[in-house]
Design a protein around this motif. Sequence first.
Motif, PDB file in Angstrom:
ATOM      1  N   ALA A  53      43.333  40.227  12.963  1.00 31.92           N
ATOM      2  CA  ALA A  53      44.374  41.241  12.784  1.00 31.92           C
ATOM      3  C   ALA A  53      45.709  40.636  12.359  1.00 31.92           C
ATOM      4  CB  ALA A  53      44.554  42.015  14.081  1.00 31.92           C
ATOM      5  N   GLY A  54      45.702  39.306  12.138  1.00 30.38           N
ATOM      6  CA  GLY A  54      46.948  38.661  11.727  1.00 30.38           C
ATOM      7  C   GLY A  54      47.841  38.319  12.906  1.00 30.38           C
ATOM      8  N   CYS A  55      47.283  38.349  14.111  1.00 31.86           N
ATOM      9  CA  CYS A  55      48.077  37.985  15.288  1.00 31.86           C
ATOM     10  C   CYS A  55      47.958  36.487  15.564  1.00 31.86           C
ATOM     11  CB  CYS A  55      47.611  38.758  16.518  1.00 31.86           C
ATOM     12  SG  CYS A  55      48.043  40.486  16.427  1.00 31.86           S
ATOM     13  N   ARG A  56      49.079  35.898  15.911  1.00 31.29           N
ATOM     14  CA  ARG A  56      49.123  34.465  16.152  1.00 31.29           C
ATOM     15  C   ARG A  56      48.344  34.078  17.401  1.00 31.29           C
ATOM     16  NH1 ARG A  56      52.526  31.015  14.065  1.00 31.29           N
ATOM     17  NH2 ARG A  56      54.054  32.554  13.453  1.00 31.29           N
ATOM     18  N   ILE A  57      47.626  32.969  17.289  1.00 31.84           N
ATOM     19  CA  ILE A  57      46.954  32.405  18.465  1.00 31.84           C
ATOM     20  C   ILE A  57      47.778  31.208  18.919  1.00 31.84           C
ATOM     21  CG2 ILE A  57      44.847  31.324  19.314  1.00 31.84           C
ATOM     22  CD1 ILE A  57      43.420  32.886  16.960  1.00 31.84           C
ATOM     23  N   GLU A  58      48.435  31.350  20.042  1.00 32.45           N
ATOM     24  CA  GLU A  58      49.363  30.306  20.481  1.00 32.45           C
ATOM     25  C   GLU A  58      49.342  30.234  21.997  1.00 32.45           C
ATOM     26  OE1 GLU A  58      51.261  28.400  18.423  1.00 32.45           O
ATOM     27  OE2 GLU A  58      52.400  27.380  19.985  1.00 32.45           O
ATOM     28  N   ASP A  59      49.012  29.063  22.531  1.00 34.64           N
ATOM     29  CA  ASP A  59      49.050  28.896  23.985  1.00 34.64           C
ATOM     30  C   ASP A  59      50.469  29.099  24.492  1.00 34.64           C
ATOM     31  OD1 ASP A  59      46.388  28.330  24.041  1.00 34.64           O
ATOM     32  OD2 ASP A  59      46.641  26.154  24.029  1.00 34.64           O
ATOM     33  N   ARG A  60      50.571  29.598  25.679  1.00 35.28           N
ATOM     34  CA  ARG A  60      51.896  29.848  26.248  1.00 35.28           C
ATOM     35  C   ARG A  60      52.645  28.527  26.478  1.00 35.28           C
ATOM     36  NH1 ARG A  60      54.712  33.834  28.771  1.00 35.28           N
ATOM     37  NH2 ARG A  60      53.080  35.373  28.478  1.00 35.28           N
ATOM     38  N   TRP A  61      53.903  28.548  26.119  1.00 31.96           N
ATOM     39  CA  TRP A  61      54.756  27.388  26.364  1.00 31.96           C
ATOM     40  C   TRP A  61      55.640  27.702  27.554  1.00 31.96           C
ATOM     41  CZ3 TRP A  61      55.221  22.755  23.488  1.00 31.96           C
ATOM     42  CH2 TRP A  61      54.403  22.690  22.349  1.00 31.96           C
ATOM     43  N   THR A  62      55.420  27.002  28.647  1.00 33.71           N
ATOM     44  CA  THR A  62      56.301  27.225  29.784  1.00 33.71           C
ATOM     45  C   THR A  62      57.508  26.303  29.703  1.00 33.71           C
ATOM     46  OG1 THR A  62      54.740  25.830  30.974  1.00 33.71           O
ATOM     47  CG2 THR A  62      54.674  28.192  31.427  1.00 33.71           C
ATOM     48  N   THR A  63      57.265  25.044  29.393  1.00 32.81           N
ATOM     49  CA  THR A  63      58.380  24.125  29.211  1.00 32.81           C
ATOM     50  C   THR A  63      58.241  23.413  27.872  1.00 32.81           C
ATOM     51  OG1 THR A  63      57.135  22.366  30.290  1.00 32.81           O
ATOM     52  CG2 THR A  63      58.684  23.600  31.667  1.00 32.81           C
TER      53      THR A  63
ATOM     54  N   ALA B 287      52.512  21.795  10.466  1.00 35.43           N
ATOM     55  CA  ALA B 287      51.525  20.759  10.782  1.00 35.43           C
ATOM     56  C   ALA B 287      52.109  19.753  11.765  1.00 35.43           C
ATOM     57  CB  ALA B 287      51.079  20.062   9.503  1.00 35.43           C
ATOM     58  N   LEU B 288      53.375  19.428  11.558  1.00 37.13           N
ATOM     59  CA  LEU B 288      54.061  18.504  12.448  1.00 37.13           C
ATOM     60  C   LEU B 288      54.085  19.048  13.875  1.00 37.13           C
ATOM     61  CD1 LEU B 288      56.013  15.915  12.342  1.00 37.13           C
ATOM     62  CD2 LEU B 288      57.835  17.605  12.486  1.00 37.13           C
ATOM     63  N   LYS B 289      54.339  20.337  13.979  1.00 29.98           N
ATOM     64  CA  LYS B 289      54.365  20.983  15.291  1.00 29.98           C
ATOM     65  C   LYS B 289      53.007  20.812  15.978  1.00 29.98           C
ATOM     66  CE  LYS B 289      53.495  24.974  17.739  1.00 29.98           C
ATOM     67  NZ  LYS B 289      52.113  25.421  17.927  1.00 29.98           N
ATOM     68  N   LYS B 290      51.944  21.003  15.210  1.00 33.43           N
ATOM     69  CA  LYS B 290      50.613  20.849  15.808  1.00 33.43           C
ATOM     70  C   LYS B 290      50.361  19.391  16.223  1.00 33.43           C
ATOM     71  CE  LYS B 290      47.337  23.825  14.989  1.00 33.43           C
ATOM     72  NZ  LYS B 290      46.348  24.633  14.255  1.00 33.43           N
ATOM     73  N   LEU B 291      50.799  18.476  15.383  1.00 42.48           N
ATOM     74  CA  LEU B 291      50.568  17.057  15.680  1.00 42.48           C
ATOM     75  C   LEU B 291      51.376  16.588  16.887  1.00 42.48           C
ATOM     76  CD1 LEU B 291      50.616  15.628  12.027  1.00 42.48           C
ATOM     77  CD2 LEU B 291      48.664  15.546  13.599  1.00 42.48           C
ATOM     78  N   LEU B 292      52.616  17.061  16.990  1.00 43.52           N
ATOM     79  CA  LEU B 292      53.500  16.577  18.063  1.00 43.52           C
ATOM     80  C   LEU B 292      53.350  17.382  19.359  1.00 43.52           C
ATOM     81  CD1 LEU B 292      56.867  15.754  16.201  1.00 43.52           C
ATOM     82  CD2 LEU B 292      54.962  14.233  16.740  1.00 43.52           C
ATOM     83  N   GLU B 293      52.575  18.455  19.274  1.00 47.12           N
ATOM     84  CA  GLU B 293      52.440  19.352  20.421  1.00 47.12           C
ATOM     85  C   GLU B 293      52.087  18.649  21.741  1.00 47.12           C
ATOM     86  OE1 GLU B 293      50.775  23.078  19.053  1.00 47.12           O
ATOM     87  OE2 GLU B 293      50.031  23.410  21.074  1.00 47.12           O
ATOM     88  N   PRO B 294      51.124  17.728  21.726  1.00 44.59           N
ATOM     89  CA  PRO B 294      50.796  17.064  23.009  1.00 44.59           C
ATOM     90  C   PRO B 294      52.002  16.359  23.628  1.00 44.59           C
ATOM     91  CG  PRO B 294      49.152  16.542  21.344  1.00 44.59           C
ATOM     92  CD  PRO B 294      50.264  17.261  20.639  1.00 44.59           C
ATOM     93  N   LEU B 295      52.869  15.805  22.801  1.00 44.28           N
ATOM     94  CA  LEU B 295      54.064  15.145  23.328  1.00 44.28           C
ATOM     95  C   LEU B 295      55.057  16.162  23.868  1.00 44.28           C
ATOM     96  CD1 LEU B 295      54.875  12.474  20.572  1.00 44.28           C
ATOM     97  CD2 LEU B 295      53.875  12.070  22.817  1.00 44.28           C
ATOM     98  N   ILE B 296      55.275  17.209  23.076  1.00 40.36           N
ATOM     99  CA  ILE B 296      56.308  18.183  23.433  1.00 40.36           C
ATOM    100  C   ILE B 296      55.929  18.967  24.683  1.00 40.36           C
ATOM    101  CG2 ILE B 296      57.661  20.143  22.592  1.00 40.36           C
ATOM    102  CD1 ILE B 296      57.064  19.170  19.771  1.00 40.36           C
ATOM    103  N   ARG B 297      54.631  19.156  24.871  1.00 42.66           N
ATOM    104  CA  ARG B 297      54.193  19.853  26.080  1.00 42.66           C
ATOM    105  C   ARG B 297      54.321  18.987  27.324  1.00 42.66           C
ATOM    106  NH1 ARG B 297      51.975  24.850  25.586  1.00 42.66           N
ATOM    107  NH2 ARG B 297      51.065  25.376  23.579  1.00 42.66           N
TER     108      ARG B 297
END
Lengths: 197, 101
Positions: free
Chosen positions: A107-117, A183-193
């Motif tokens: 449906a064009g809705c984003r799939i994004e895990d919740r970011w708490t911090t 793409a950078l966001k996806k790559l750096l996500e483990p660090l940022i989380r």
Amino acid sequence: MNRSRDDDDLAALRTGDRVATERFVREHAAWMLAVARRILRDHGHAEDAVQNAFAAVFKNLEKFDGRSALRTWMHRIVVNEALMLLRKSRRGRETPIDDLLPDFDDAGCRIEDRWTTVETPESLLQQTQTRARISELIDQLPDNYRIVLMLRDIEELSTAEVAELLDMSETNVKVRLHRARAALKKLLEPLIRGQAL
Amino acid sequence: MTVPKKTLMRRLHGAMFKLPLMITCEALEDFILAYLEDDLPRKQRLVFEMHLKVCRECRDYLRAYRAAMDLAKQGLEAESQVLPEEVPQDLIDAVVAARDA
Ligand SMILES: [Zn+2]
């Protein structure tokens, strides 16, 4: 940069004086090497780029009109030389980036895990190993996207300048920049989380 | 790389210029750069911000997108600092010699 300082540098340089030349090279080589290394990711190639850039600077000294700061002018030159070497050394085709782009459902809705911090750069960068890890992750971007991101976001060139350097339309630069950042966001996500490295 | 120019333009006209004022996350994606660079006309900006108000996923995404940009910039700058004493002497010699030649 200080304009009269530029003028002094230039006056001494234009005489071709060896001591002035060496002082000038020492003053600028370090930051130029850093720029070339970011683009080329290879110390040897980066040194070649810097050497070529100084040659271009000396060759065009008379033409430098002082409308921009000396360092800004030299920055464009070293970026250009690095890009020329990158094109020569490029390992074949441009690679796709699709796997690193954001996910949407039917449906064009984003799939994004919740970011708490979200970890701040300040806290993350206290560790040397994190810095090295960031470089490694950025290196995973396909070159054709990595370069646009480097030039726009890291070297802070304008969209128009990047378009001209890469011989692309400004629209294309913007599309690529956004994808590179996604793409950078996806790559750096483990660090940022804030997970373990 | 193929540029999805047509798709982008179609979305521009299809999604943003018309009412209703709601767009999908997927449509919003194409306007993120323009939004961050303050390049969106007022009406489109309003639509963009309305979506953000109601969509947790896009808010979270945008927050992480910006955090990644900041981290990359600061991280690369910290990592790729070259100290003056780290510049190889033979590089300096080669540059100076080339000018003398
Ligand atoms: Zn959304």
